[in-house]
Design a protein around this motif. Structure first.
Motif, mmCIF file in Angstrom:
data_model
loop_
_atom_site.group_PDB
_atom_site.id
_atom_site.type_symbol
_atom_site.label_atom_id
_atom_site.label_comp_id
_atom_site.label_asym_id
_atom_site.label_seq_id
_atom_site.Cartn_x
_atom_site.Cartn_y
_atom_site.Cartn_z
ATOM 1 N N ALA A 1 0.792 -1.287 0.053
ATOM 2 C CA ALA A 1 0.452 -0.224 -0.068
ATOM 3 C C ALA A 1 0.411 1.261 0.154
ATOM 4 O O ALA A 1 0.475 2.176 -0.633
ATOM 5 C CB ALA A 1 -0.507 0.335 0.920
ATOM 6 N N GLY A 2 2.253 1.074 1.029
ATOM 7 C CA GLY A 2 2.876 2.223 0.867
ATOM 8 C C GLY A 2 3.505 2.728 -0.745
ATOM 9 O O GLY A 2 4.584 3.227 -0.327
ATOM 10 N N PHE B 1 -0.154 3.642 -5.961
ATOM 11 C CA PHE B 1 -1.556 4.870 -6.065
ATOM 12 C C PHE B 1 -2.304 4.340 -6.980
ATOM 13 O O PHE B 1 -3.493 5.560 -7.521
ATOM 14 C CB PHE B 1 -0.593 5.994 -6.494
ATOM 15 C CG PHE B 1 0.347 6.736 -5.686
ATOM 16 C CD1 PHE B 1 0.671 7.054 -5.219
ATOM 17 C CD2 PHE B 1 1.309 6.360 -6.457
ATOM 18 C CE1 PHE B 1 1.285 7.835 -3.875
ATOM 19 C CE2 PHE B 1 2.530 6.528 -5.647
ATOM 20 C CZ PHE B 1 2.056 7.324 -4.419
ATOM 21 N N VAL C 1 6.036 12.983 -11.907
ATOM 22 C CA VAL C 1 5.209 13.698 -10.835
ATOM 23 C C VAL C 1 5.620 13.772 -9.811
ATOM 24 O O VAL C 1 5.483 14.678 -8.828
ATOM 25 C CB VAL C 1 3.963 13.642 -11.324
ATOM 26 C CG1 VAL C 1 3.937 11.871 -10.560
ATOM 27 C CG2 VAL C 1 2.791 13.998 -10.677
ATOM 28 N N LEU C 2 6.193 12.753 -9.169
ATOM 29 C CA LEU C 2 6.456 12.360 -7.718
ATOM 30 C C LEU C 2 7.951 13.620 -7.389
ATOM 31 O O LEU C 2 9.268 13.590 -8.114
ATOM 32 C CB LEU C 2 7.357 10.770 -7.833
ATOM 33 C CG LEU C 2 6.728 9.907 -8.123
ATOM 34 C CD1 LEU C 2 7.082 8.903 -8.060
ATOM 35 C CD2 LEU C 2 5.249 10.028 -7.733
ATOM 36 N N ILE C 3 7.321 14.174 -6.721
ATOM 37 C CA ILE C 3 7.968 14.635 -6.035
ATOM 38 C C ILE C 3 9.672 14.494 -5.591
ATOM 39 O O ILE C 3 10.812 14.571 -5.304
ATOM 40 C CB ILE C 3 8.539 16.305 -5.698
ATOM 41 C CG1 ILE C 3 7.363 17.173 -7.184
ATOM 42 C CG2 ILE C 3 9.097 16.938 -4.433
ATOM 43 C CD1 ILE C 3 6.233 17.706 -6.322
ATOM 44 N N THR C 4 9.356 13.353 -4.288
ATOM 45 C CA THR C 4 9.996 12.501 -3.170
ATOM 46 C C THR C 4 10.350 11.599 -3.789
ATOM 47 O O THR C 4 9.264 10.590 -4.757
ATOM 48 C CB THR C 4 9.716 13.314 -2.164
ATOM 49 O OG1 THR C 4 8.654 12.721 -1.846
ATOM 50 C CG2 THR C 4 9.732 14.592 -1.710
ATOM 51 N N GLY C 5 10.688 10.459 -2.905
ATOM 52 C CA GLY C 5 10.640 9.191 -3.380
ATOM 53 C C GLY C 5 10.851 8.230 -4.644
ATOM 54 O O GLY C 5 11.612 8.854 -5.314
ATOM 55 N N HIS D 1 0.111 9.720 2.703
ATOM 56 C CA HIS D 1 1.567 9.439 1.787
ATOM 57 C C HIS D 1 1.400 10.042 0.346
ATOM 58 O O HIS D 1 2.317 10.069 -0.788
ATOM 59 C CB HIS D 1 0.929 7.369 1.692
ATOM 60 C CG HIS D 1 1.759 6.186 -0.124
ATOM 61 N ND1 HIS D 1 3.022 6.819 0.111
ATOM 62 C CD2 HIS D 1 1.192 6.124 -0.565
ATOM 63 C CE1 HIS D 1 3.518 6.143 -0.746
ATOM 64 N NE2 HIS D 1 2.666 5.710 -1.539
ATOM 65 N N ALA D 2 0.140 10.062 -0.529
ATOM 66 C CA ALA D 2 0.276 10.501 -2.090
ATOM 67 C C ALA D 2 0.402 11.873 -1.720
ATOM 68 O O ALA D 2 1.639 12.757 -2.713
ATOM 69 C CB ALA D 2 -1.636 11.105 -2.719
ATOM 70 N N ILE E 1 1.912 13.046 0.933
ATOM 71 C CA ILE E 1 4.064 13.628 0.444
ATOM 72 C C ILE E 1 4.422 13.199 -0.754
ATOM 73 O O ILE E 1 5.504 13.513 -0.914
ATOM 74 C CB ILE E 1 4.191 11.982 2.232
ATOM 75 C CG1 ILE E 1 4.129 12.753 3.277
ATOM 76 C CG2 ILE E 1 5.787 12.413 1.629
ATOM 77 C CD1 ILE E 1 3.695 11.634 4.150
ATOM 78 N N GLN E 2 3.992 12.983 -0.791
ATOM 79 C CA GLN E 2 5.083 12.262 -2.879
ATOM 80 C C GLN E 2 4.441 13.384 -2.829
ATOM 81 O O GLN E 2 5.895 13.285 -4.468
ATOM 82 C CB GLN E 2 4.174 10.974 -3.343
ATOM 83 C CG GLN E 2 4.426 9.936 -3.112
ATOM 84 C CD GLN E 2 5.907 9.497 -3.530
ATOM 85 O OE1 GLN E 2 5.978 9.303 -4.412
ATOM 86 N NE2 GLN E 2 6.225 8.191 -2.349
ATOM 87 N N VAL E 3 3.603 14.294 -3.526
ATOM 88 C CA VAL E 3 3.723 15.711 -3.998
ATOM 89 C C VAL E 3 4.387 16.740 -3.344
ATOM 90 O O VAL E 3 4.324 17.321 -4.033
ATOM 91 C CB VAL E 3 2.469 15.354 -4.860
ATOM 92 C CG1 VAL E 3 2.186 14.324 -6.021
ATOM 93 C CG2 VAL E 3 1.753 15.800 -3.685
ATOM 94 N N GLY E 4 5.271 16.747 -2.432
ATOM 95 C CA GLY E 4 6.173 17.204 -1.820
ATOM 96 C C GLY E 4 5.238 18.425 -0.735
ATOM 97 O O GLY E 4 5.515 18.946 0.248
ATOM 98 N N LEU F 1 -2.033 11.479 -8.562
ATOM 99 C CA LEU F 1 -0.729 12.954 -8.195
ATOM 100 C C LEU F 1 -1.157 14.098 -8.861
ATOM 101 O O LEU F 1 -0.003 15.119 -8.139
ATOM 102 C CB LEU F 1 0.314 11.587 -8.672
ATOM 103 C CG LEU F 1 0.956 10.942 -7.676
ATOM 104 C CD1 LEU F 1 1.524 9.797 -7.231
ATOM 105 C CD2 LEU F 1 0.210 11.010 -5.924
ATOM 106 N N ARG G 1 -0.805 17.615 -6.463
ATOM 107 C CA ARG G 1 -0.017 18.884 -6.486
ATOM 108 C C ARG G 1 0.114 20.216 -7.365
ATOM 109 O O ARG G 1 0.393 21.289 -6.530
ATOM 110 C CB ARG G 1 1.455 18.189 -7.763
ATOM 111 C CG ARG G 1 2.723 18.746 -7.434
ATOM 112 C CD ARG G 1 4.069 18.441 -8.782
ATOM 113 N NE ARG G 1 3.591 18.300 -10.468
ATOM 114 C CZ ARG G 1 4.256 18.136 -10.993
ATOM 115 N NH1 ARG G 1 5.388 17.485 -10.335
ATOM 116 N NH2 ARG G 1 3.552 17.619 -11.889
#
Lengths: 271, 206
Positions: free
Chosen positions: A70-71, A74, A267-271, B20-21, B23-26, B194, B198
């Motif tokens: 799940a982590g 998306f 699109v991913l800023i982190t990770g 979680h989502a 955090i993914q977009v900052g 996402l 964002r």
């Protein structure tokens, strides 16, 4: 317009994908997290994890797998296998599952469906129904199907269509319908029962059991054949026979409305 | 500095995926069920799953409802997701009628049970919930929906993107000033979702 869904399914035993997963361009792996990520990137519309472990330790491992998967994704995550009571559902939703499938426990106590739907919402509760065609008696023309439980090892005497209708009326949000006759055969879905259930119940139906080709996915989703809302498959994707994107293209080319495959963009800023 | 977002925990479903989502977009995410904390937020995301009922009544009538209205009235960016968007409106038909936060004009209605997939007499009945990926207009992007109720607003200028299910055309996203809402689950809508999150995080817009 609502699209038909393609759902890869991973069978999990003791924290590993059973039979392993072999993707093109990816090393062979039995790691569910790696497999889930690959499916997510390929454009799976949803992902299904089924726990086929029989032990308590295995169950704890499965919850951990659900949490790790799940982590990483998306897309919606449906999980099932060995869900007995409300506490199991709570644990799995708490680990990040979006929907939890109940099977034998719902047959033993149908009111469990209502209890779960009231507490978590119908959209979280999938009733998994395993069915088997009965040998027709003399004079019977339409095939009859019964519900089986405990991985198909036990008869219930319940009529498959009636049970699905009852599950829907008790608040199930979806039916995951698996043909035990077809499961593992790669012969295609049991289209007759899939179509019958899909036409009779007011909630979405996921076809399962028997997919060996992309044409089988199309049959399951075709309104005049299986009429299912979603097509679940395991081995054709695991063994690298086809990617999700190929499945989507095939379905779109044959008139089944599907979400187009979209390559990941930055699109991913982190990770 | 990452944008700090208060993710409202109001017992309306699991927050992990949304967190979680974000955090993914900052975003820098703070999960809070404390109305005082929410009231001071500079950016709020309010997710919800399920339906109007006793839980939403307690929220609307209680301190959290007041805190959410305060953020909205103050003009800080606010995003309601799914039930969180529906709660911005006046009332729901669910369970005999429950009030929303009444920030925006409109009602929450159940999809009719007898919708058909086509005009032919033998066309299949449409399933409820509306569950899965649907495209929105005018962008044509696909998002993941899972709902049996939709917003029927008296003010179409609120609607950014529309979605159609059967005979019903309903708002997929709404906006008014600092207030945004989406009926779909952006946290479950892969890249499209996402990107949507964002835009909200970066611009306080969607």
């Amino acid at each position: 317009m609502l699209k038909r869904r393609v759902i890869p399914c991973l069978d999990i035993k003791n924290g590993r994908v059973v039979k392993g997963v072999h993707f093109a361009n990816l090393r062979d792996t039995g790691d569910p997290v790696e497999a889930a990520r690959a499916y997510d990137t390929q454009g799976a519309d949803e992902l299904c994890l089924l726990d086929i472990t029989a032990t308590t330790e295995g169950r704890d491992t499965f919850v951990d797998v659900v949490r790790r998967v799940a982590g990483q994704i998306f897309t919606p995550l449906t999980v099932g296998g060995g869900v007995r009571r409300e506490a199991d559902v709570r644990r799995l939703l708490g680990a990040g599952a979006d929907k939890v499938a109940v099977n034998s426990a719902a047959v033993a106590n149908p009111l469990l469906i209502r209890q779960l739907a009231d507490r978590y919402g119908s959209q979280c509760i999938v009733v998994a129904v395993d069915v088997r065609q009965l040998k027709p008696l003399p004079g019977e023309t339409d095939p009859l199907y019964e519900v089986v439980i405990h991985g198909g090892t036990r008869s219930t005497g319940l009529d498959a269509v009636s049970w699905c209708e009852q599950a829907a009326s008790l608040g199930a949000g979806e039916i995951l319908l698996t043909s035990m006759d077809k499961d593992g055969t790669r012969d295609g879905y049991d289209l007759a029962i899939t179509r019958e259930v899909s036409r009779r119940v007011p909630i979405p139906v996921i076809a399962s059991g028997g997919v060996g080709s992309l044409e089988h996915l199309r049959q399951g989703l075709d309104p005049k054949e299986g009429a299912a809302d979603a097509a679940l498959a395991a081995s054709i994707f695991h063994f690298g026979l086809y990617t999700i994107a190929q499945a989507k293209h095939y379905l779109a080319d044959h008139g089944i409305p599907v979400r187009p495959h979209e390559a990941p963009r930055g699109v991913l800023i982190t990770g | 500095m990452p944008r700090e977002v208060i993710l409202v925990d109001s017992q309306l479903g699991n927050l992990d995926s949304v967190e979680h989502a974000l955090i993914q977009v900052g975003a820098s995410v703070i999960v809070s069920s404390d109305p005082d904390r929410v009231a001071t937020a500079r950016m709020v995301v309010f997710p919800g799953q399920g339906s109007f009922g006793p839980t939403t009544r307690a929220l609307v009538d209680g301190a959290m409802g007041a805190a959410l209205r305060m953020v909205i009235e103050r003009g800080d960016p606010f995003l309601g997701i799914c039930l969180g968007m529906q709660l911005l409106f006046e009332q729901s038909d669910e369970g005999g009628g429950f009030d929303g936060l009444k920030v925006l004009p409109g009602r929450v209605r159940r999809f009719p049970a007898d919708m058909r997939a086509g005009d032919e007499p033998d066309a299949a009945r449409l399933k409820i919930p509306h569950m899965g990926w649907s495209d929105v207009q005018p962008t044509g992007e696909h998002f993941y929906f899972a709902h049996s109720y939709y917003v029927e607003t008296t003010d179409p200028s609120l609607v950014m993107w529309w979605c159609r299910y059967g005979s019903v055309e309903f708002p997929a996203t709404i906006s008014r000033g600092n207030v945004f809402g989406c009926q779909f689950h952006p946290e479950k809508s892969q890249w499209s979702g996402l990107r949507f999150l964002r835009s909200f995080i970066l611009g306080g817009r969607a």
